[in-house]
Motif scaffolding. Structure first.
Motif, PDB file in Angstrom:
ATOM      1  N   VAL A 135       0.889  -1.159   0.000  1.00 16.93           N
ATOM      2  CA  VAL A 135       0.000   0.000   0.000  1.00 16.93           C
ATOM      3  C   VAL A 135       0.925   1.206   0.000  1.00 16.93           C
ATOM      4  O   VAL A 135       1.872   1.275   0.782  1.00 16.93           O
ATOM      5  N   PRO A 150      -4.183   6.045   1.675  1.00 16.77           N
ATOM      6  CA  PRO A 150      -3.665   5.240   0.566  1.00 16.77           C
ATOM      7  C   PRO A 150      -3.926   5.881  -0.791  1.00 16.77           C
ATOM      8  O   PRO A 150      -4.868   6.664  -0.954  1.00 16.77           O
ATOM      9  N   GLY A 152      -5.020   5.638  -4.686  1.00 13.54           N
ATOM     10  CA  GLY A 152      -5.948   4.878  -5.512  1.00 13.54           C
ATOM     11  C   GLY A 152      -6.255   5.670  -6.762  1.00 13.54           C
ATOM     12  O   GLY A 152      -5.603   6.675  -7.048  1.00 13.54           O
ATOM     13  N   LEU A 170      -7.358   0.319   4.849  1.00 14.01           N
ATOM     14  CA  LEU A 170      -6.234  -0.293   4.140  1.00 14.01           C
ATOM     15  C   LEU A 170      -6.638  -1.578   3.433  1.00 14.01           C
ATOM     16  O   LEU A 170      -6.073  -1.919   2.398  1.00 14.01           O
ATOM     17  N   ALA A 173      -7.378  -0.898  -0.036  1.00 12.09           N
ATOM     18  CA  ALA A 173      -6.383  -0.094  -0.759  1.00 12.09           C
ATOM     19  C   ALA A 173      -5.813  -0.861  -1.947  1.00 12.09           C
ATOM     20  O   ALA A 173      -5.724  -2.084  -1.952  1.00 12.09           O
TER      21      ALA A 173
END
Length: 181
Positions: A135, A150, A152, A170, A173
């Motif tokens: 991550v 995180p 994305g 998470l 993620a």
């Protein structure tokens, strides 16, 4: 008198099915022998002083600086996608070689590449996922008071896919791989 079977065999052995290397994946408790797999490690450990291609494990696209914008693009295409990993105050940073600019984020949470120094907006942390990959977390808020978010992707109103930091668990993620170059 020698028989044909006693002659030296100079025939070749087919080793095409033999893998070039094995990787120890775990250690069996019932024996003192490591269990191996023929699958090479798909990712290197991000570490300062090394250069990486950062790729999405889900589709193989890489974080790329193209025309001044950060995008996810197929590897080997146009744009710059080699990121030198550096460290400052315990934080990781990723600097693109040709422009010497740091990966960071703007005030809207979009991942960008405009910082000439490794400052707060360019701070990252990387955490290994149990199912593989990492991550990639960006510091959020003034003095990072709002934690690590995180990275994305999201589509904007024009349909353009953007790399962003988002608030979320998470477990959901995106998984990233770091290919050392």
């Amino acid at each position: 008198m020698a028989f044909e079977d006693d002659k030296f065999d100079d025939s070749t052995i087919d080793t095409s099915g033999t893998p070039p290397e094995s990787v120890v994946t775990d250690f069996r408790h019932d024996q003192d022998l490591p269990r191996t797999t023929t699958q090479p490690n798909p990712s290197s450990i991000p570490w300062p002083g090394s250069t990486f291609i950062i790729r999405s494990i889900s589709d193989g696209h890489v974080i790329t600086l193209l025309n001044g914008e950060i995008t996810l693009a197929p590897p080997g295409g146009f744009g710059a996608y080699r990121w030198e990993c550096v460290e400052a105050r315990g934080w990781l940073g990723f600097r693109e070689h040709a422009s010497a600019l740091f990966l960071g984020h703007d005030d809207q949470g979009n991942i960008a590449c405009f910082g000439k120094k490794h400052l707060e907006w360019e701070n990252f942390s990387v955490r290994m996922k149990p199912d593989g990959g990492y991550v990639l977390l960006a510091a959020h808020g003034e003095k990072h008071r709002d934690g690590l978010w995180p990275l994305g992707i999201k589509k904007d109103k024009q349909g353009v896919v953007r790399l962003v930091r988002f608030k979320g668990p998470l477990i959901n993620a995106m998984s990233w791989g770091f290919c050392k170059v």
